[in-house]
Design a protein around this motif. Structure first.
Motif, PDB file in Angstrom:
ATOM      1  N   VAL A  60       7.019   8.585 -13.693  1.00 16.18           N
ATOM      2  CA  VAL A  60       5.584   8.744 -13.883  1.00 16.18           C
ATOM      3  C   VAL A  60       4.883   7.392 -13.902  1.00 16.18           C
ATOM      4  O   VAL A  60       5.328   6.459 -14.580  1.00 16.18           O
ATOM      5  N   LEU A  61       3.786   7.283 -13.159  1.00 23.18           N
ATOM      6  CA  LEU A  61       2.880   6.128 -13.215  1.00 23.18           C
ATOM      7  C   LEU A  61       1.603   6.596 -13.904  1.00 23.18           C
ATOM      8  O   LEU A  61       0.932   7.514 -13.417  1.00 23.18           O
ATOM      9  N   GLU A  62       1.257   5.968 -15.002  1.00 28.35           N
ATOM     10  CA  GLU A  62       0.101   6.392 -15.783  1.00 28.35           C
ATOM     11  C   GLU A  62      -1.031   5.374 -15.706  1.00 28.35           C
ATOM     12  O   GLU A  62      -0.811   4.197 -15.427  1.00 28.35           O
ATOM     13  N   ARG A  63      -2.235   5.857 -15.956  1.00 28.46           N
ATOM     14  CA  ARG A  63      -3.449   5.023 -15.986  1.00 28.46           C
ATOM     15  C   ARG A  63      -3.641   4.269 -14.665  1.00 28.46           C
ATOM     16  O   ARG A  63      -3.998   3.098 -14.640  1.00 28.46           O
ATOM     17  N   VAL A  64      -3.390   4.954 -13.586  1.00 23.11           N
ATOM     18  CA  VAL A  64      -3.551   4.385 -12.243  1.00 23.11           C
ATOM     19  C   VAL A  64      -5.006   4.528 -11.804  1.00 23.11           C
ATOM     20  O   VAL A  64      -5.659   5.537 -12.100  1.00 23.11           O
ATOM     21  N   MET A  65      -5.521   3.511 -11.118  1.00 22.40           N
ATOM     22  CA  MET A  65      -6.847   3.598 -10.517  1.00 22.40           C
ATOM     23  C   MET A  65      -6.740   3.333  -9.017  1.00 22.40           C
ATOM     24  O   MET A  65      -5.797   2.674  -8.559  1.00 22.40           O
ATOM     25  N   PHE A  66      -7.711   3.846  -8.274  1.00 23.13           N
ATOM     26  CA  PHE A  66      -7.802   3.545  -6.846  1.00 23.13           C
ATOM     27  C   PHE A  66      -8.902   2.504  -6.639  1.00 23.13           C
ATOM     28  O   PHE A  66      -9.973   2.581  -7.242  1.00 23.13           O
ATOM     29  N   GLY A  67      -8.604   1.532  -5.796  1.00 16.72           N
ATOM     30  CA  GLY A  67      -9.543   0.453  -5.519  1.00 16.72           C
ATOM     31  C   GLY A  67      -9.043  -0.380  -4.358  1.00 16.72           C
ATOM     32  O   GLY A  67      -8.492   0.160  -3.391  1.00 16.72           O
ATOM     33  N   ASP A  68      -9.188  -1.685  -4.448  1.00 14.17           N
ATOM     34  CA  ASP A  68      -8.724  -2.586  -3.392  1.00 14.17           C
ATOM     35  C   ASP A  68      -7.608  -3.474  -3.926  1.00 14.17           C
ATOM     36  O   ASP A  68      -7.737  -4.090  -4.997  1.00 14.17           O
ATOM     37  N   VAL A  69      -6.521  -3.555  -3.157  1.00 13.78           N
ATOM     38  CA  VAL A  69      -5.345  -4.319  -3.548  1.00 13.78           C
ATOM     39  C   VAL A  69      -5.193  -5.513  -2.607  1.00 13.78           C
ATOM     40  O   VAL A  69      -5.257  -5.360  -1.381  1.00 13.78           O
ATOM     41  N   TRP A  70      -5.009  -6.692  -3.177  1.00  9.86           N
ATOM     42  CA  TRP A  70      -4.826  -7.926  -2.404  1.00  9.86           C
ATOM     43  C   TRP A  70      -3.481  -8.551  -2.751  1.00  9.86           C
ATOM     44  O   TRP A  70      -3.105  -8.626  -3.928  1.00  9.86           O
ATOM     45  N   TYR A  71      -2.789  -9.012  -1.714  1.00  8.03           N
ATOM     46  CA  TYR A  71      -1.481  -9.663  -1.862  1.00  8.03           C
ATOM     47  C   TYR A  71      -1.671 -11.172  -1.730  1.00  8.03           C
ATOM     48  O   TYR A  71      -2.156 -11.663  -0.701  1.00  8.03           O
TER      49      TYR A  71
END
Length: 642
Positions: free
Chosen positions: A139-150
């Motif tokens: 389980v992954l909890e407290r996940v948000m969707f947005g922009d991910v930068w490496y």
């Protein structure tokens, strides 16, 4: 979160540990049972787990892209399903559910349906195994969707926040409730600790909220980019955008170590060594299955003794830079609908202190743009560059560094620090160096500039993606009129070139006259001394790929005065100091904004080099050009003959 593999360990409720990084496939899933060749026999895993690049409090890439998650399947497993639910894991509403694709190495990968960010909305991602001996879900909890930068590179990317001047300003803002939309994650390295996905407040709270906290140990350039990007995005209408940053840099690394051997071989005169591809395998591949918005790269100091080359000639660093951008985009976008095949890619050029004793840092910065002098270009499409030649540490070029040995625990001598060095010592006491000025402590300025030039490339704003860029010149009599690209100046409402005050020469200190002006504009008075990359004993590259052993006379470059021209995009170069002679011209090719000044204990002001965009406040891109038939002629592929 249950059953999460974390750097060789798995939560105790799941059973025996496993090494989740060993033997990763190019899609980020586990290979060879998760055990390196020659390692101990694998311990059978009985549960389903996510790979270590995922965790509670993480950001997944928002729509229109599909965010993907990967992991490994336990003994007896025949299938893995992944579902997305709103809020906490106890919620019964299922927003989407997908069957994972199984690999032939015990791994799995699942791509969720494209999901909009919707501000700070929280989600739960659950992976369930069919047939696993241990049926406990991951389980992954407290996940948000947005922009991910490496973010990656070498030590100036890795430099911990604890060694930057703005860290406490950021800390106070975070604790006051700002930047709650940012999450950070990083691999452990030779300068940074392991950073599982975390909120900023949680990272600050570790180690008693000290500089030894996980926040203090995180990449400063990567974080300040996220912070400044958050500020820029907040100017746009709509909900706040969650931002996740992943950091993997390794101090002292060369660009060749971040590329596969096959890719390095595409570039002639690349540095071939036994450690090539080392970080491509251990610090890139674990993340290629993670859908991202884009990349940020800050590297080059350890390539300062290698060949800078030319992308058009498929040689040296210029070719390697083009190749790295293309290779990383290809790896991350291998699954259609995930990372954009032309995902925005940010670069930081070297600060003046980043020579590592090598010559011709101006040519290195040119190579960082794949030999075009500006981005985006045909070799580096959708790439944005933050020039850092004017963002060196304010105290890196004064008389106090190396002369007055003060540090963060120093006690001032009776009568105070000598030679006017109190300001320098106060600076060091507040924010100590990391190995000296090669790592400027002004990373907030770097991050802010990165975010500024990222906005038109990554988010389509009508703002400036670069500073003034040479388009051409005309030599007439005792002056040269430089013309800068009108199109690049025309973003937003348009702007004129601004000439900031600079040192005019003539000051005498200790019977020595400091006559070289600080305009950063130089002309060549001996045509045979033109060289792009110098080396001990001669010229390594004359701009055509040829080398010769005759000693190069750098004093043949004469600093000259500049003034604003009659048109907003023009600068007039006065050739009086060169006797009206100019076989070539260059700007911001060597030194920092204060390197012509007499010795002083005063700091060099940030962003104080002369030629700037009047409204954007972005510095002019460095350039070098021959002058033939009274016109500028840049080294191909760059064109400046307008």
């Amino acid at each position: 979160m249950l059953c999460m593999a974390v750097f060789g360990l798995v939560a105790s409720v799941c059973g025996a540990p496993t090494d989740v990084y060993a033997g990763l496939d190019v899609d980020g899933t586990l290979a060879h049972g998760g055990v390196a060749v020659g390692g101990p026999p694998p311990v059978p895993q009985t549960w389903v787990s996510f790979n270590v690049s995922y965790g509670d409090d993480m950001i997944l890439q928002q729509a229109p892209a599909k965010a993907c998650v990967t992991g490994s399947m336990g003994v007896g497993g025949t299938a893995v399903s992944v579902q997305l639910t709103p809020g906490t894991s106890t919620t019964t509403q299922i927003l989407s559910k997908v069957q994972a694709t199984l690999t032939d190495n015990g791994g799995w990968k699942a791509c969720l349906a494209p999901t909009a960010a919707r501000g700070m909305t929280l989600y739960t991602v659950t992976a369930t195994c069919t047939g696993c001996t241990n049926s406990t879900p991951a389980v992954l909890e407290r996940v948000m969707f947005g922009d991910v930068w490496y973010c990656s590179g070498q030590s100036n990317m890795a430099l911990p926040l604890a060694h930057t001047m703005s860290r406490n300003i950021s800390r106070d803002a975070i604790l006051a409730g700002k930047y709650s939309n940012i999450r950070i994650h990083g691999m452990s390295g030779n300068m940074n600790p392991t950073q599982p996905w975390s909120t900023l407040k949680a990272a600050i709270a570790t180690n008693n909220d000290s500089d030894m906290s996980l926040f203090g140990g995180f990449s400063s350039t990567c974080y300040y980019f996220a912070e400044s990007l958050s500020d820029e995005l907040a100017k746009l209408p709509g909900d706040v955008t969650p931002i996740g940053v992943i950091h993997t840099a390794w101090g002292g690394s060369e660009i060749e170590q971040w590329l596969t051997n096959e890719s390095v071989a595409k570039c002639t005169q690349a540095n071939i060594g036994p450690s090539n591809a080392e970080y491509a395998e251990t610090r890139v591949l674990p993340y290629v299955a993670t859908t991202i918005k884009g990349f940020v790269w800050y590297q080059g100091e350890n390539d300062m003794h290698n060949f800078f080359g030319n992308s058009q000639m498929h040689s040296g660093y210029a070719c390697l830079m083009q190749t790295l951008v293309a290779e990383w985009r290809s790896l991350w976008s291998a699954t259609p609908g995930t990372t954009d095949p032309l995902a925005p890619f940010g670069l930081v050029t070297l600060a003046p202190s980043g020579t590592e004793g090598g010559a011709s840092i101006g040519d290195m910065r040119w190579a960082q743009t794949a030999s075009y002098g500006v981005t985006p270009n045909s070799a580096l499409p959708n790439v944005f560059v933050a020039q850092a030649y004017d963002l060196g540490d304010p105290f890196s070029n004064d008389t106090c560094y190396g002369k007055v040995h003060c540090h963060d625990n120093s006690i001032p001598p009776a009568g105070g620090w000598p030679d006017g060095c109190a300001g320098y010592c106060d600076s060091v006491k507040t924010t100590n160096w990391y190995m000296g000025p090669i790592h400027p402590r002004t990373k907030k300025n770097v991050g802010a500039r990165l975010a500024q030039v990222a906005m038109p490339i990554a988010y389509g704003t009508q703002t400036w993606s670069t500073g003034p860029t040479i388009a051409g010149c005309t030599m007439s009599g005792s002056s040269i009129t430089l013309r800068f690209n009108k199109t690049l100046l025309g973003a937003g409402s348009g702007e004129a070139i601004a000439i900031q005050p600079y040192y005019k020469g003539g000051v005498v200190v200790g019977n020595k006259a400091y006559s070289v002006v600080g305009s950063k504009m130089e002309v060549l008075v001996n045509a045979s001394d033109f060289c792009m990359q110098e080396e001990s004993g001669g010229c390594r590259d004359d701009g055509t790929g040829m080398n010769y052993s005759r000693t190069i006379n750098e004093s043949a470059w004469i600093a000259v005065d500049v003034t604003a021209g009659s048109s907003p995009n023009e600068v007039v170069v006065d050739l009086t100091r060169s006797g009206g002679v100019a076989y070539a011209i260059r700007y911001a090719w060597t030194g920092d904004c204060c390197s012509s000044h007499p010795p002083t204990s005063d700091p060099c002001p940030i962003a104080s080099c002369p030629i700037m965009g009047g409204s954007s406040k972005l510095p002019a891109n460095p350039f070098i050009a021959h002058i033939a038939d009274n016109r500028c002629r840049c080294v191909a592929p760059q064109v400046c003959s307008a």
